[in-house]
Design a protein around this motif. Structure first.
Motif, PDB file in Angstrom:
ATOM      1  N   ILE A  45       8.673  -2.560   8.864  1.00 43.54           N
ATOM      2  CA  ILE A  45       9.346  -2.792  10.150  1.00 43.54           C
ATOM      3  C   ILE A  45      10.787  -2.316  10.056  1.00 43.54           C
ATOM      4  O   ILE A  45      11.502  -2.647   9.105  1.00 43.54           O
ATOM      5  CB  ILE A  45       9.314  -4.283  10.526  1.00 43.54           C
ATOM      6  CG1 ILE A  45       7.865  -4.751  10.716  1.00 43.54           C
ATOM      7  CG2 ILE A  45      10.116  -4.538  11.790  1.00 43.54           C
ATOM      8  CD1 ILE A  45       7.746  -6.228  10.981  1.00 43.54           C
ATOM      9  N   ASN A  46      11.192  -1.532  11.016  1.00 43.01           N
ATOM     10  CA  ASN A  46      12.581  -1.101  11.127  1.00 43.01           C
ATOM     11  C   ASN A  46      13.211  -1.887  12.274  1.00 43.01           C
ATOM     12  O   ASN A  46      13.035  -1.562  13.447  1.00 43.01           O
ATOM     13  CB  ASN A  46      12.656   0.407  11.388  1.00 43.01           C
ATOM     14  CG  ASN A  46      14.074   0.935  11.340  1.00 43.01           C
ATOM     15  OD1 ASN A  46      15.022   0.217  11.671  1.00 43.01           O
ATOM     16  ND2 ASN A  46      14.226   2.191  10.928  1.00 43.01           N
ATOM     17  N   LYS A  47      13.941  -2.942  11.920  1.00 41.62           N
ATOM     18  CA  LYS A  47      14.518  -3.804  12.953  1.00 41.62           C
ATOM     19  C   LYS A  47      15.624  -3.094  13.722  1.00 41.62           C
ATOM     20  O   LYS A  47      15.841  -3.356  14.912  1.00 41.62           O
ATOM     21  CB  LYS A  47      15.057  -5.082  12.318  1.00 41.62           C
ATOM     22  CG  LYS A  47      13.974  -6.001  11.771  1.00 41.62           C
ATOM     23  CD  LYS A  47      14.562  -7.310  11.293  1.00 41.62           C
ATOM     24  CE  LYS A  47      13.475  -8.256  10.815  1.00 41.62           C
ATOM     25  NZ  LYS A  47      14.027  -9.552  10.363  1.00 41.62           N
ATOM     26  N   ASN A  48      16.335  -2.217  13.054  1.00 41.86           N
ATOM     27  CA  ASN A  48      17.448  -1.529  13.719  1.00 41.86           C
ATOM     28  C   ASN A  48      16.960  -0.650  14.855  1.00 41.86           C
ATOM     29  O   ASN A  48      17.603  -0.539  15.900  1.00 41.86           O
ATOM     30  CB  ASN A  48      18.238  -0.696  12.706  1.00 41.86           C
ATOM     31  CG  ASN A  48      18.915  -1.572  11.660  1.00 41.86           C
ATOM     32  OD1 ASN A  48      19.286  -2.712  11.948  1.00 41.86           O
ATOM     33  ND2 ASN A  48      19.066  -1.043  10.450  1.00 41.86           N
ATOM     34  N   ARG A  49      15.814  -0.004  14.616  1.00 39.78           N
ATOM     35  CA  ARG A  49      15.299   0.910  15.636  1.00 39.78           C
ATOM     36  C   ARG A  49      14.123   0.305  16.402  1.00 39.78           C
ATOM     37  O   ARG A  49      13.512   0.980  17.231  1.00 39.78           O
ATOM     38  CB  ARG A  49      14.873   2.226  14.990  1.00 39.78           C
ATOM     39  CG  ARG A  49      16.038   2.968  14.347  1.00 39.78           C
ATOM     40  CD  ARG A  49      15.603   4.341  13.901  1.00 39.78           C
ATOM     41  NE  ARG A  49      16.726   5.103  13.327  1.00 39.78           N
ATOM     42  CZ  ARG A  49      16.642   6.345  12.874  1.00 39.78           C
ATOM     43  NH1 ARG A  49      15.485   6.980  12.946  1.00 39.78           N
ATOM     44  NH2 ARG A  49      17.695   6.946  12.364  1.00 39.78           N
ATOM     45  N   THR A  50      13.812  -0.937  16.107  1.00 43.74           N
ATOM     46  CA  THR A  50      12.725  -1.644  16.790  1.00 43.74           C
ATOM     47  C   THR A  50      11.446  -0.808  16.784  1.00 43.74           C
ATOM     48  O   THR A  50      10.882  -0.459  17.817  1.00 43.74           O
ATOM     49  CB  THR A  50      13.119  -1.966  18.249  1.00 43.74           C
ATOM     50  OG1 THR A  50      14.457  -2.435  18.274  1.00 43.74           O
ATOM     51  CG2 THR A  50      12.205  -3.036  18.817  1.00 43.74           C
ATOM     52  N   GLU A  80       6.372  -7.321  22.902  1.00 48.41           N
ATOM     53  CA  GLU A  80       6.716  -5.918  22.738  1.00 48.41           C
ATOM     54  C   GLU A  80       8.165  -5.841  22.283  1.00 48.41           C
ATOM     55  O   GLU A  80       8.920  -6.823  22.334  1.00 48.41           O
ATOM     56  CB  GLU A  80       6.543  -5.154  24.047  1.00 48.41           C
ATOM     57  CG  GLU A  80       5.106  -5.012  24.523  1.00 48.41           C
ATOM     58  CD  GLU A  80       5.001  -4.131  25.766  1.00 48.41           C
ATOM     59  OE1 GLU A  80       4.877  -2.909  25.621  1.00 48.41           O
ATOM     60  OE2 GLU A  80       5.061  -4.686  26.883  1.00 48.41           O
ATOM     61  N   GLY A  81       8.547  -4.653  21.832  1.00 48.36           N
ATOM     62  CA  GLY A  81       9.947  -4.412  21.497  1.00 48.36           C
ATOM     63  C   GLY A  81      10.481  -5.368  20.446  1.00 48.36           C
ATOM     64  O   GLY A  81       9.833  -5.650  19.423  1.00 48.36           O
ATOM     65  N   GLU A  82      11.687  -5.903  20.702  1.00 45.18           N
ATOM     66  CA  GLU A  82      12.346  -6.778  19.729  1.00 45.18           C
ATOM     67  C   GLU A  82      11.539  -8.055  19.484  1.00 45.18           C
ATOM     68  O   GLU A  82      11.497  -8.575  18.360  1.00 45.18           O
ATOM     69  CB  GLU A  82      13.752  -7.131  20.210  1.00 45.18           C
ATOM     70  CG  GLU A  82      14.717  -5.958  20.215  1.00 45.18           C
ATOM     71  CD  GLU A  82      16.131  -6.379  20.571  1.00 45.18           C
ATOM     72  OE1 GLU A  82      16.362  -7.600  20.683  1.00 45.18           O
ATOM     73  OE2 GLU A  82      16.991  -5.494  20.730  1.00 45.18           O
ATOM     74  N   GLU A  83      10.907  -8.579  20.529  1.00 40.56           N
ATOM     75  CA  GLU A  83      10.107  -9.780  20.359  1.00 40.56           C
ATOM     76  C   GLU A  83       8.952  -9.517  19.395  1.00 40.56           C
ATOM     77  O   GLU A  83       8.632 -10.347  18.534  1.00 40.56           O
ATOM     78  CB  GLU A  83       9.575 -10.251  21.712  1.00 40.56           C
ATOM     79  CG  GLU A  83       8.840 -11.591  21.628  1.00 40.56           C
ATOM     80  CD  GLU A  83       8.241 -12.019  22.956  1.00 40.56           C
ATOM     81  OE1 GLU A  83       8.077 -13.229  23.168  1.00 40.56           O
ATOM     82  OE2 GLU A  83       7.919 -11.116  23.775  1.00 40.56           O
TER      83      GLU A  83
END
Length: 1290
Positions: free
Chosen positions: A1017-1022, A983-986
């Motif tokens: 995918i928006n890595k900044n906003r996860t 989940e989340g960043e992972e």
């Protein structure tokens, strides 16, 4: 031939490769069948240098495995092997593990299928009771050993059926297809499944033949089956229960879709039956009423005759009494009051006309200046040619969804497609495939791939779509063989292709995805006929698309242009071979539409010229008669109004130019519809008003010939101005309503049309009035038309001291033939009592028929109509509908759904035990099972399921960190319940790796090829702001199919949103943007027409001072529109944005036809009304006043309506009949011809009759003040009308 790199019986080959046997003089066949004894064990070598290892026959006892071997078996086959002997060795288990791993890549999504698959191979490899179900039947000697080449493997029907059932619906996510295509060759039952597993296929599958005889078919002695308990895919054991996507039995039941069923009574639709019933009742009541009325009249006549015999009154006294009654009756019904609003309008228009007539130069110059200033907006003039910009409102859901899709995933691919068809023979379509034809077509595709663009030498490799980064996506039979004809054998080519069709995984193209036969061949039954019966061969080159303005888009279009030229030459080659080629490039449609427009332009211009010329001549004919031309041609030259007609037409064009300039300056783009329709429309309205003004002015010239020109002009416009105000106001408001519509083509047309009609009306009551005054001064001065500097003295007879055109008669010596016909013949005929009943009956019948036909109006705009009739695209669209067996792809797009959260994953997924029952993937899978309702045919490519399965540590070639799988030592471990998943960043980090991971046979779940552009995918906003789930529609072969498919996709998306709170999903397919209009076009059409009719009712009732008359006019316009809609159904004209514009035009033109008749009825000309036949004003007539006013209205303006608008429009419409454009022929010629005919019939036939029955009160014309001057003027006009046939004619 391009082959797949894995087949299920590679497992068998690997299993048997580890067997061994001692060199013996005879094979150790399976002579003993008992528990604890083997049938095969060890390997004895291969039959060829590169062949797979074959087993040795071994009927010895099973052995206890070593500790290491047992642990190895348990790790592969499970805990059931903890304490049992085995018939396998370490090297066998290693190979078994390696090959089962490849199978797991495909079937791991369904635990039951995986369990059954593993049990089958583990049992076959290591079971201690192997001899009970395996019997070696053939061996061959080699190097002192015997190699097994064939054996029987006994499987129970129950296990075989259960095994197949557990795997038959499992989806292979990377392709969206079924895993059965890979592991079972697309088998349709368990016997075919087992046969595929056992057939000897060197290099592709089993290295020896394994037969699966049915246990019930013969006696197998001591042999028996030992696998009798397959795991069902809907098992209650959560360890084996498969998801809905892979198992129908696990799916929740979707609610039934309420479909609108066709209501019928017998063979008739309910609406048609109801209308027929109501109309029949009406006819019955009418017949009874007429019969009763006739009987009562007969009795009254008989009674009167008897009473007359009792009186001695002389005939003269009776005549005097009758005359007195007649006059008293007429005076009682004659209008006696003025309508305040009409009087105010009359005086206002009189003052305006007097001013314009006195200062013509100032008026004309001012009008030209204003029009010139408005026309400056042409500097910003722009035509909207983009179909999306034409038919889709920018703020509509469809437009916003397309923008969202294109922004996040890029525009949909550009599909270049060709059909090779064998239908040129007199006998009809036939098989298209042959060895020589294939040789030629392989070369055609080679030439297309090598074709260089004309400017920059781009090739297909430069522009094509490459999901793997190397190979272009080309969907064709040739790609089964890598595009190499050398791989086809002349004597066996059909069988080679058939094998690839039956097992596409064995013939993968260079881009690595299986090819569905429905996209490659057509014209035959895919399930029951061989490929040699196919009547069409289909090739699709997929080119990457780009947003407008992107240089790569120009690159693609440049290559498409060169490919188009090549395929045009290929068409000639095909013709020489007795075949036919049709094709479409992505640029083709726009090019052909532009070609169509250029063809239409000539027809439109000719149509306008014909109308202009007629209008100019017809205006002159108001004072120039045939008798004048023959007797006094010089006078005819003076009386001609050709130049006045030209000015009137120029005013029409000025109003169009001013309207276009005004709205162009405001940024409203024009459309081709506007360019083709607006002048036509304004000419219809403008010419009619010009005719009315000129004809009324000629009457005033007669009745008030001694007044100055300015005063005569004031009187004429004072009478006609309110009528022009009525028609112009209703039309402008009716058109302006369309400006509230979101569809740009309709909205922009409505704005331009409303502006043009309004400006045209202003110019007609100002500039045209000034020109009319100047023209009259020219006539009275005896100057020639078109050459006013030339004065013709002979044109001024001595009896006319004020010049030709002055007092007393304005040079008019006789009544025009049309006016005479209307006064003497036509008006009395249709207002006769019997005729009125017949007319009402017939027109109500037309109205009833129109209502009954409304449901028959189809929706859509067939592309075959939109392109020129000689376009090469016609054959392509025909072939697309007839032969293409696959539907267009459809994407269900998630918008701002954060899939990094567990709950959102469960709302989207379909292959894990905790997925929501009505998740997106589950709903799509269930909808796929009812394609006749959902129009969804293919399994869904679910990125979230494939991504999470890619993390499965059992898939050793997928997610790998160094030498170990990503989740090998994870706590909690990867599991089917989703808990413990990232989940989340992972989630974001692993997803990014997955999307970069190249798709390969070793790891087909990797995301690069299939999902590289499917997940944002928006890595900044996860978060995942945009993703899509891909499936496909069923084949769509008609406009109705496309419309229903779009509606169904909308329904499915709405259901997903309702079932899963907090997520937003919408459907997208390339064609949706063009079919969004049909979701609301019926409602929109009804609302526009209803609102326009309501406005008409209010305006007409207000300006005429009579609600009854307003209702009659509104109903008449409604009948016109309904009859046109009914005609559309009969003429096969479908409802779309183009025909919606025509419906709006129908309302406006219908008002134009009716408004002048209605006003002439409400405020009749006194001088004409006094000439009404006595039978319309007799005491016996219940409708005396109404009948007389209806007669006066027809005599006053009927001729102008007929000659000014009906004939003008008919001439213009007839010219359109010569067009080569199908869309013009269908949507303009047919509809406009119906419009002119229905509007003319209702205005000139039905409306006067309806007014004579139901019309409102009448009012006194303000110009008829009843004084001496007016009386003398009216008598002066009556002198025009011949007296030789007065009352006796009636």
């Amino acid at each position: 031939m391009k082959i797949g790199s894995w087949s299920p019986w590679v497992v068998v080959a690997g299993v048997l490769a580890g067997c061994h046997a001692a060199g013996e003089s005879h094979p150790n066949l399976t002579t003993i069948h008992e528990a604890g004894r083997c049938a095969i064990r060890g390997h004895c070598g291969s039959q060829s240098l590169f062949g797979s290892q074959l087993p040795c026959p071994d009927n010895d006892l099973a052995e206890e495995p070593s500790v290491e071997l047992r642990q190895q078996i348990i790790s592969v086959c499970g805990d059931a092997w903890t304490d049992t002997k085995v018939c396998c060795r370490e090297e066998q288990v290693e190979t078994l593990q390696s090959n089962l791993q490849k199978a797991q890549n495909i079937i791991s999504a369904c635990p039951a299928c995986k369990k059954n698959f593993f049990d089958l191979f583990c049992t076959f490899t290591c079971s201690p009771d192997q001899s009970l179900f395996v019997n070696v039947t053939k061996t061959v000697p080699k190097n002192g050993k015997f190699l097994v080449t064939e054996l029987d493997h006994l499987i129970s029907d129950e296990y075989g059926s259960g095994f197949y059932d557990s795997c038959k619906d499992v989806k292979f996510g990377a392709t969206g297809g079924k895993a059965m295509e890979f592991i079972g060759g697309g088998a349709r039952n368990y016997t075919r499944f087992l046969k595929f597993l056992g057939d000897k296929k060197p290099f592709l599958g089993s290295p020896f033949q394994i037969d699966f005889p049915r246990p019930s078919s013969e006696d197998f002695g001591d042999m028996e089956t030992i696998l009798d308990d397959p795991k069902p895919c809907n098992s209650t054991d959560e360890r084996y229960r498969c998801a809905c996507v892979d198992c129908a039995g696990s799916c929740p039941e979707l609610p039934k879709v309420e479909q609108a069923e066709q209501c019928t009574v017998g063979l008739l639709p309910c609406l048609s039956f109801g209308v027929l019933l109501v109309y029949s009742v009406f006819i019955t009541l009418l017949v009874l009423a007429v019969t009763g009325h006739a009987a009562a009249a007969k009795r009254r006549k008989s009674k009167n005759e008897r009473l007359q015999l009792l009186h001695d009154t002389t005939a003269d006294e009776e005549d005097d009494a009758r005359d007195a009654i007649h006059m008293a009756s007429f005076q009682g019904d004659k209008p006696t009051k003025q309508y305040v609003l009409n009087t105010y309008c009359d005086r206002a228009f009189s003052r305006l006309a007097r001013t314009c007539a006195r200062f013509p130069a100032i008026t004309i110059v001012s009008s030209i200046i204003v029009v010139g200033l408005l026309s400056l907006g042409w500097i910003r003039f722009a035509i909207e040619t983009d179909p999306v910009g034409l038919w889709v409102a920018p703020n509509s859901d469809a437009a916003q969804e397309k923008h969202f899709f294109d922004t996040n995933f890029g525009p949909f691919f550009r599909a270049e497609q060709a059909f090779l068809v064998n239908d040129t023979q007199p006998s009809g379509p036939g098989p298209v495939l042959s060895y020589e034809t294939l040789r030629w077509w392989f070369d055609v595709e080679r030439r297309v791939a090598a074709q260089k663009s004309l400017v920059h030498n781009y090739t297909l490799q430069d522009v094509c779509y490459k999901p793997t980064g190397e190979a272009c996506v080309i969907q064709s039979v040739t790609q089964y063989f890598g595009g190499s004809f050398d791989q086809l054998e002349e004597d066996d080519w059909a069988a080679q292709i058939q094998d690839c069709v039956d097992t596409p995984v064995n013939c993968l193209p260079d881009f690595g995805q299986p090819l569905a036969i429905q996209r490659l061949l057509g014209g035959y039954n895919y399930s029951s006929q061989p490929i040699t019966d196919a009547e069409a061969l289909i090739t699709t080159w997929v080119v990457k698309n780009h947003n407008p303005g992107d240089p790569d888009l120009a690159k693609a279009e440049e290559w498409e242009e060169s490919a188009k030229l090549l395929l045009l030459d290929v068409q000639k080659e095909a013709k020489d071979r007795g075949l036919r080629v049709s094709f479409n490039m992505e640029i083709s449609l726009e090019q052909e539409l532009n070609k169509n427009t250029n063809t239409d332009a000539t027809i439109v211009v000719v149509s306008y010229i014909v109308m202009f010329f007629y209008a100019s001549l017809a205006l002159g004919s108001t004072t120039v008669t045939a008798n004048m031309i023959l007797r006094n041609p010089s006078a005819a030259l003076v009386q001609s109004k050709f130049l006045l007609g030209i000015v009137g037409i120029l005013i029409v064009l000025m109003s169009v130019a001013a309207s276009v300039g005004l709205f162009a300056a405001l940024g409203v783009k024009a459309t081709l519809i506007i360019a083709e329709v607006i002048p036509f429309l304004v000419l219809a309205v403008g010419v009619d008003n010009i005719f009315l003004i000129v004809h009324e002015f000629e009457r005033v010239n007669v009745s008030h010939a001694d007044e100055p020109v300015a005063d005569r002009i004031a009187r004429a416009l004072g009478r006609m101005g309110p009528s022009i105000l009525l028609s112009a106001t209703t039309e402008t408001v009716a058109f302006a309503l369309g400006a509230a519509v979101g569809m740009p083509a309709v909205r922009n047309f409505a704005a331009y049309a409303a502006g043009a009609v309004f400006i045209n009306a202003l110019l007609q009551v100002t500039m045209f009035v000034s020109v009319l005054a100047l023209n009259q001064e020219r006539v009275e001065a005896g100057r020639a038309d078109c050459m006013p500097c030339l004065k013709i003295k002979q044109s001024q007879p001595s009896s006319m001291p004020n010049g030709y055109g002055g007092a007393p008669f304005s040079g008019v010596e006789e009544e025009g033939w049309l006016s005479r016909f209307v006064r003497k013949t036509y008006a009395p005929a249709i207002l006769d009592n019997r005729a009125r009943v017949v007319i009402m009956t017939v027109f109500l019948g037309f109205f009833a028929a129109g209502i009954a036909l409304l449901p028959e109006v189809q929706l859509g705009l067939d592309q075959r109509i939109a392109v020129p009739s000689d376009s090469y695209l016609i054959n392509y669209y025909n072939d697309l509908y007839d032969y293409f067996g696959a539907g267009p792809p459809v994407y269900f797009v998630t918008k701002n759904v954060n899939a990094t959260q567990r709950h959102r994953q469960q709302q989207l997924c379909g292959r894990f035990s905790t997925c929501e029952s009505f998740s997106l993937a589950n709903i799509l899978e269930q909808e796929r099972k009812r394609p006749e309702i959902s129009y969804v045919a293919d399994a869904t490519a679910s990125w979230v399921d494939d991504y999470l399965h890619w993390l499965n540590p059992d898939l050793e070639d997928c997610c790998v960190d160094g030498s170990t799988t990503c989740f090998a030592d994870r706590n909690p471990a990867w599991n089917i319940s989703l808990y413990g998943m990232p989940e989340g960043e992972e989630f974001v980090d692993y997803a990014a790796r997955w999307l970069r991971s190249p798709t390969s046979p070793e790891c087909p779940l990797a995301g690069q090829a299939t999902y590289g552009d499917a997940v944002v995918i928006n890595k900044n906003r996860t978060t995942t702001p945009a993703t899509h789930f891909r499936t496909a529609h069923t084949p769509l072969r008609s406009q109705k199919d496309f419309i229903n498919a779009y509606a169904s996709a909308r329904r499915i998306a709405n259901e997903v949103n309702e079932r899963n709170e907090g997520i937003q999903v919408f459907p997208y397919s390339k064609f949706y943007i063009f079919f969004d209009q049909y979701a609301s076009i019926v409602r929109l059409s009804t609302a526009l027409v209803g609102a326009a009719l309501a406005i008409i009712l209010v305006i007409v009732s207000t300006l005429l001072g009579s609600i009854a008359t307003g209702i009659v006019v509104t109903i008449t316009v409604a009948m016109i529109v309904v009859d046109i809609a009914g005609t559309m159904a009969l003429a096969k004209v479908s409802l779309n944005a183009v025909s919606l514009v025509n419906i709006i035009i129908s309302v406006g033109i219908g008002v134009e036809f009716c408004a002048h008749i209605a006003r002439a009825y409400t405020i009749p000309s006194t001088s004409i009304l006094e000439r009404a036949p006595s039978k319309f004003m007799s005491a016996q007539s219940r409708f005396g006043g109404r009948e007389a006013r209806a007669w006066a209205a027809l005599v006053n303006v009927g001729g102008s309506v007929f000659s000014g608008i009906t004939v003008t429009k008919l001439l213009g419409v007839f010219v359109l009949g010569f067009t080569q454009s199908k869309i013009f022929e269908v949507y303009y010629f047919r509809v406009w011809l119906a419009l002119v005919l229905w509007a003319a019939l209702h205005a000139l036939v039905f409306l006067p009759v309806a007014l004579s029955f139901f019309g409102g009160r009448g009012y006194v014309d303000p110009e008829s003040d009843g004084g001496l001057e007016q009386d003398l003027a009216s008598r002066r006009y009556r002198a025009l009308l011949p007296d030789e046939e007065d009352e006796e004619d009636y």
